[in-house]
Design an enzyme around this catalytic site. Sequence first.
Site, short mmCIF file in Angstrom:
data_model
loop_
_atom_site.label_atom_id
_atom_site.label_comp_id
_atom_site.label_asym_id
_atom_site.label_seq_id
_atom_site.Cartn_x
_atom_site.Cartn_y
_atom_site.Cartn_z
CD GLU A 197 -2.47 1.39 2.70
OE1 GLU A 197 -2.70 0.35 3.36
OE2 GLU A 197 -2.81 2.52 3.07
NE ARG A 205 -0.88 8.59 4.95
CZ ARG A 205 -0.84 7.82 6.00
NH1 ARG A 205 0.13 7.94 6.88
NH2 ARG A 205 -1.76 6.90 6.20
CE LYS A 228 -6.57 2.02 7.02
NZ LYS A 228 -5.40 2.62 6.36
C1 3PG Z 1 -1.77 4.67 8.38
O1 3PG Z 1 -2.65 4.81 7.54
O2 3PG Z 1 -0.99 5.55 8.75
C2 3PG Z 1 -1.67 3.32 8.94
O3 3PG Z 1 -2.74 3.06 9.71
C3 3PG Z 1 -0.37 3.05 9.59
O4 3PG Z 1 -0.49 3.08 10.94
P1 3PG Z 1 0.77 2.69 11.80
O5 3PG Z 1 1.84 3.70 11.51
O6 3PG Z 1 0.28 2.75 13.21
O7 3PG Z 1 1.19 1.30 11.38
#
Ligand code: 3PG
Length: 209
Positions: free
Chosen positions: A40, A44, A128
């Site tokens: 994924e 961002r 999710k």
């Molecule tokens: C996100 O979208 O940032 C994810 O949920 C990742 O979360 P994490 O950094 O706690 O693994």
Amino acid sequence: MQSLDILNAGRIIPVMVVEEAQNAVPLARALVQGGIKVLEITLRTKEALEAIKQISQEVPEAIVGAGTVLNAIDFKKAQVAGAKFAISPGLIPALAQMSKDSPIPLIPGVASASEVMLALEFGLKSLKFFPAQAAGGVATLKSFAGPFKEVFFCPTGGISLENMGAYLKLDNVLCVGGSWLAPKELVQAKEWPKITAIAQRSVAVAQDI
Ligand code: 3PG
């Protein structure tokens, strides 16, 4: 691929923030070498779409998708870049509606029973669970198992090597997602073998469950 196939393709989905597109392919290869299949790439960074494009063209063993898809425009851009799926942190009707006619599946984020019901309204059953730890973690997912028998989840948000086993043991959890597999400092330093080692260790832990 359908959303259920994506969640079933591997037990761990790395949540990746790619700042420099030149790191995308080596990072993807490092993770694939460590036994990871589904990737994924979060939308961002300004190079995220380019990263998806390069991985989809150059790392055919990976199933690359877009994360942090916040609206229909992001969804379309991800698809054009070559994403095989789109993951959103939450669910809005415009996105769900668009996914009905899209060649790639949407895996929307939910954190409450009402949000699961909204997803079901659009025929979305592979979801999710976000933010997993903050939204009640394993206890919430156990509670969802009663009313939502046909729904499967990929918990993400606060998942670690230490707690992922408790999630993966649940019948309504097919995989978990997390950023621990691609730490920012290791990506910046291009420490690909170290990333492969993290992936291997994580896959081994998941296999023991
Ligand atoms: C996100 O979208 O940032 C994810 O949920 C990742 O979360 P994490 O950094 O706690 O693994």
